[in-house]
Design a protein around this motif. Sequence first.
Motif, short mmCIF file in Angstrom:
data_model
loop_
_atom_site.label_atom_id
_atom_site.label_comp_id
_atom_site.label_asym_id
_atom_site.label_seq_id
_atom_site.Cartn_x
_atom_site.Cartn_y
_atom_site.Cartn_z
N ARG A 29 -7.74 -6.02 -4.61
CA ARG A 29 -6.38 -5.57 -4.30
C ARG A 29 -5.53 -5.58 -5.57
O ARG A 29 -5.27 -6.67 -6.10
CB ARG A 29 -5.74 -6.51 -3.27
N LEU A 30 -5.11 -4.39 -6.00
CA LEU A 30 -4.27 -4.31 -7.19
C LEU A 30 -2.95 -5.03 -6.95
O LEU A 30 -2.37 -5.63 -7.87
CB LEU A 30 -4.02 -2.84 -7.53
N SER A 31 -2.50 -5.02 -5.69
CA SER A 31 -1.22 -5.67 -5.35
C SER A 31 -1.30 -7.20 -5.56
O SER A 31 -0.27 -7.86 -5.59
CB SER A 31 -0.86 -5.37 -3.90
N GLN A 32 -2.52 -7.73 -5.67
CA GLN A 32 -2.67 -9.18 -5.87
C GLN A 32 -3.34 -9.49 -7.21
O GLN A 32 -4.07 -10.47 -7.34
CB GLN A 32 -3.48 -9.79 -4.73
N LEU A 33 -3.07 -8.62 -8.18
CA LEU A 33 -3.75 -8.74 -9.48
C LEU A 33 -3.61 -10.14 -10.08
O LEU A 33 -4.61 -10.76 -10.47
CB LEU A 33 -3.19 -7.68 -10.44
N GLU A 34 -2.38 -10.64 -10.10
CA GLU A 34 -2.13 -11.91 -10.78
C GLU A 34 -2.91 -13.07 -10.15
O GLU A 34 -3.60 -13.83 -10.85
CB GLU A 34 -0.64 -12.21 -10.71
N VAL A 69 -10.69 -6.52 -12.55
CA VAL A 69 -10.06 -6.20 -11.26
C VAL A 69 -9.54 -4.76 -11.26
O VAL A 69 -9.75 -4.02 -10.30
CB VAL A 69 -8.91 -7.19 -10.95
N LYS A 70 -8.93 -4.35 -12.39
CA LYS A 70 -8.42 -2.97 -12.45
C LYS A 70 -9.55 -1.97 -12.34
O LYS A 70 -9.45 -0.96 -11.66
CB LYS A 70 -7.64 -2.75 -13.77
N ARG A 71 -10.67 -2.26 -13.02
CA ARG A 71 -11.82 -1.34 -12.97
C ARG A 71 -12.39 -1.29 -11.55
O ARG A 71 -12.71 -0.22 -11.03
CB ARG A 71 -12.90 -1.78 -13.98
N LYS A 72 -12.50 -2.44 -10.92
CA LYS A 72 -13.05 -2.49 -9.56
C LYS A 72 -12.15 -1.72 -8.59
O LYS A 72 -12.62 -1.05 -7.67
CB LYS A 72 -13.21 -3.94 -9.10
#
Length: 251
Positions: A29-34, A69-72
């Motif tokens: 989830r990009l929204s939960q990157l951190e 994470v961004k790549r996934k």
Amino acid sequence: MPVHYNTHTKEPYLRLPTPLSNIIITPHRLSQLEETVAAQVRLLNEPTIYLNLEGPPYPYLPEHGEEWVKRKCDDGEPVVSAVRAEFENPDTEKPFFDSCPFTVIREVTEQGPETGDPLKDVLIGDIGMDRYSFYEEGYGTEKRAEAQRLNNELSAGDRRIVWSIGDFLSPSHHGRGIMTLAMRTVLQDWGVPRMNIHLLKSCAFVENKGSLRVFEKNNFEVVCTLKDWAPVSESRGGGTKSLVIVNWKGL
Ligand SMILES: CC(C)(COP(=O)(O)OP(=O)(O)OC[C@H]1O[C@@H](n2cnc3c(N)ncnc32)[C@H](O)[C@@H]1OP(=O)(O)O)[C@@H](O)C(=O)NCCC(=O)NCCS
């Protein structure tokens, strides 16, 4: 219904069967990157995890996690969108996919009382499928590169593709049967029906009894042990490690 759909977040996901139905496997989830990066950095610097893994860098830094994470998210988005469309419009065609976007293992901490949809969860591990690496062809050999190239050229859904599977779980959750069921769920609910997986090989370091047992409980058999196969970086302790190759016999 092998794939579940969170009607609140419109996120497709897999759910382990009872008694572990509080464990789900979702896309990144990009929204939960951190928070995802923080969890990955914590887990992948744990000696009980990184010493058993061949792949990720060590020490594992926030920039590694962020890039991953961004790549996934980028790689998984077309598949996640297609599955979402299947739920929004059940007449949508159901093709074979070339990957499994369900890789993040989470423990559900709150769910909708009526829908049962997960509302809150915490990241506890990871399980991923990729094209196989053909370890038995030898470390750094031309033959191995050629085997990988031919395997990578095969198109989505081709039953000749040799796949591989890898995983890790937070030590706080080891020994509860989670990875055994997570592997089964990913294969049964996605790998076989949606990727047409027939051939699957994997490996574990020879001393990794827990991982080898998870493979055994999922119907894998030992093919061979490759003695002193992989050089280990100095940051991971140096020397070489022996690899046990396992082959899946089907569901
Ligand atoms: C390997 C790993 C994913 C297993 O996850 P898990 O959820 O704890 O596994 P399960 O509880 O489903 O099953 C573990 C099995 O291994 C057994 N086991 C664990 N450690 C063992 C050991 N040192 N010796 C013998 N058996 C062992 C358990 O008893 C259990 O078998 P059982 O059900 O017959 O009792 C987890 O330990 C992990 O994340 N390890 C670090 C990363 C890693 O090794 N990844 C795999 C790389 S190939």
